[in-house]
Design a protein around this motif. Sequence first.
Motif, PDB file in Angstrom:
ATOM      1  N   GLU A 113       0.824  -1.215   0.000  1.00 25.72           N
ATOM      2  CA  GLU A 113       0.000   0.000   0.000  1.00 25.72           C
ATOM      3  C   GLU A 113       0.853   1.258   0.000  1.00 25.72           C
ATOM      4  O   GLU A 113       1.952   1.264   0.563  1.00 25.72           O
ATOM      5  N   VAL A 114       0.345   2.321  -0.622  1.00 23.48           N
ATOM      6  CA  VAL A 114       0.963   3.649  -0.547  1.00 23.48           C
ATOM      7  C   VAL A 114      -0.153   4.643  -0.250  1.00 23.48           C
ATOM      8  O   VAL A 114      -1.198   4.633  -0.908  1.00 23.48           O
ATOM      9  N   GLN A 115       0.055   5.476   0.759  1.00 25.01           N
ATOM     10  CA  GLN A 115      -0.951   6.505   1.086  1.00 25.01           C
ATOM     11  C   GLN A 115      -0.269   7.849   1.210  1.00 25.01           C
ATOM     12  O   GLN A 115       0.868   7.944   1.674  1.00 25.01           O
ATOM     13  N   TRP A 130       2.728   7.242   3.702  1.00 31.89           N
ATOM     14  CA  TRP A 130       2.835   5.924   4.346  1.00 31.89           C
ATOM     15  C   TRP A 130       3.122   4.888   3.267  1.00 31.89           C
ATOM     16  O   TRP A 130       2.481   4.903   2.209  1.00 31.89           O
ATOM     17  N   LEU A 131       4.071   4.016   3.532  1.00 34.70           N
ATOM     18  CA  LEU A 131       4.358   2.908   2.623  1.00 34.70           C
ATOM     19  C   LEU A 131       4.153   1.614   3.402  1.00 34.70           C
ATOM     20  O   LEU A 131       4.443   1.569   4.596  1.00 34.70           O
ATOM     21  N   GLY A 152       6.309   2.034   6.642  1.00 33.11           N
ATOM     22  CA  GLY A 152       7.279   3.143   6.652  1.00 33.11           C
ATOM     23  C   GLY A 152       6.499   4.442   6.633  1.00 33.11           C
ATOM     24  O   GLY A 152       5.485   4.545   5.927  1.00 33.11           O
ATOM     25  N   TYR A 153       6.945   5.417   7.417  1.00 35.53           N
ATOM     26  CA  TYR A 153       6.203   6.682   7.494  1.00 35.53           C
ATOM     27  C   TYR A 153       7.164   7.854   7.317  1.00 35.53           C
ATOM     28  O   TYR A 153       8.274   7.842   7.859  1.00 35.53           O
ATOM     29  N   THR A 172       8.325  10.948   0.857  1.00 37.17           N
ATOM     30  CA  THR A 172       8.530   9.557   0.424  1.00 37.17           C
ATOM     31  C   THR A 172       9.949   9.106   0.758  1.00 37.17           C
ATOM     32  O   THR A 172      10.172   7.970   1.198  1.00 37.17           O
ATOM     33  N   ASN A 173      10.898  10.016   0.560  1.00 37.30           N
ATOM     34  CA  ASN A 173      12.285   9.683   0.883  1.00 37.30           C
ATOM     35  C   ASN A 173      12.435   9.367   2.384  1.00 37.30           C
ATOM     36  O   ASN A 173      13.095   8.389   2.759  1.00 37.30           O
ATOM     37  N   VAL A 174      11.776  10.171   3.227  1.00 39.59           N
ATOM     38  CA  VAL A 174      11.820   9.926   4.682  1.00 39.59           C
ATOM     39  C   VAL A 174      11.140   8.585   4.995  1.00 39.59           C
ATOM     40  O   VAL A 174      11.637   7.801   5.815  1.00 39.59           O
TER      41      VAL A 174
END
Lengths: 207, 221
Positions: A113-115, A130-131, A152-153, A172-174
């Motif tokens: 998921e990607v949000q 959020w990944l 990942g956030y 997204t990098n973070v």
Amino acid sequence: MRDNKRKYLCKLIFVILILQLGACGSVTNVTVNKSFPAVLSTPKEVTVAIVFTDEFSGYSGTPNNKTTIDLGSSQVNLFKSAFKGLFRDVYFLNEQTPLPSDTEMVISLSNAEVQVATPSENYLNVFEVWLKYNLSVTDSDGRLITNWFMPGYGKTPNAFMYSKENAISQATNVALRDAGAKLLLDFYRIPAVNQWLREKSSESKAQ
Amino acid sequence: MKAKLNSFIGSFLCIIFLSGCTAVTTIDEYRPTNESIRLDKTEKVVILGRRDAGHYETDSEFIDCVSKKINTANVRVVAEQTFIDSIYPWFEPRTAPKGLPRLKRLMQEKVVRERVTQQNIRYLVWLDGSTETMGQGGSISCAVGPAGGGCFGFAQWDKISTYDATVWDLVELTEKGRLRVDSEGTSYLIGAVAPIPLLTPVKSDACGSLGNQLKKFFTVD
């Protein structure tokens, strides 16, 4: 003369309005092309094959119909670096490549998921990403050890002076760095992985 | 006579406005002992921002500003991102130690201890806080027409900067002191055809005060 000036002004305002309305309905395409730092950790003596499917390597997340995040190459770079920090011997393969004979563990990654949340959605002065990844961990015979979902956030410090693309790219990098950190610090804490390692260690001692 | 009176009124208004643009800054300091923190000539300091809160994060611009204030010929400061990258993944927003017990556990990791020693980092300063805009008042409107344009009106806003600094000793694994800086001030925007901003440098005042006070913490042998 005055009429000409007025006509020119009307045309100018019309063009500006069209441009602004066009911008309102735009689609944001975000590219994340960051390199990640080398990992500081002690790898364990396990020989692991990491399978990056073509879908994973070329993945583009679409958190909503107006945003596309090109994640493929960045996430492959990140996980290559992270897995080298976890295991002494790592093979990076795609789904067509046969497993090397000394492989002890196989990890297949997929995007779950990607949000994305923008300041107008979260009522905060930040962009958030959020990944979610799914790691399917099996032994060399294909028996499932565990299916681990890893989040990942990431967020921007504020929304000031950022274009939407730039802000989502930074967040997204973070989030990618966070996912890498989570993998490195939590992978060996997964009970099933921990148990598998203990069994492997006792088997090698018995031999 | 009239010209003199006009210039007097002009200067008076300027003084009133400019005096309104100063920030009020308060610093609270806590140190377990009165002794200053000793720093060897080879030892370095790293200043990091806390980024684990949900609704704000300590911005890197503020960290850079404080680092520049402290980074002198005597006290050498390692850049925040350089340190975080060199020790990845241990000082990411969600993985960085929040207290001394966690720091002690982290420093038991051989690779982490070696990397810190290799970079000669003796002290770690955590900065936690943000600058927020509070009360906003007045209104200003700008218009452009064929004959020209301009802004008319008056707007004002308050800014508050609150930052906490905590100094950790990475060798003794103890806390060496704490600082808190609160800075607040009001900024104005006057629209008299051209917009005239009278900005109060709240954040830079907080940075200057915190940096100068932190610099006094350290004594180089």
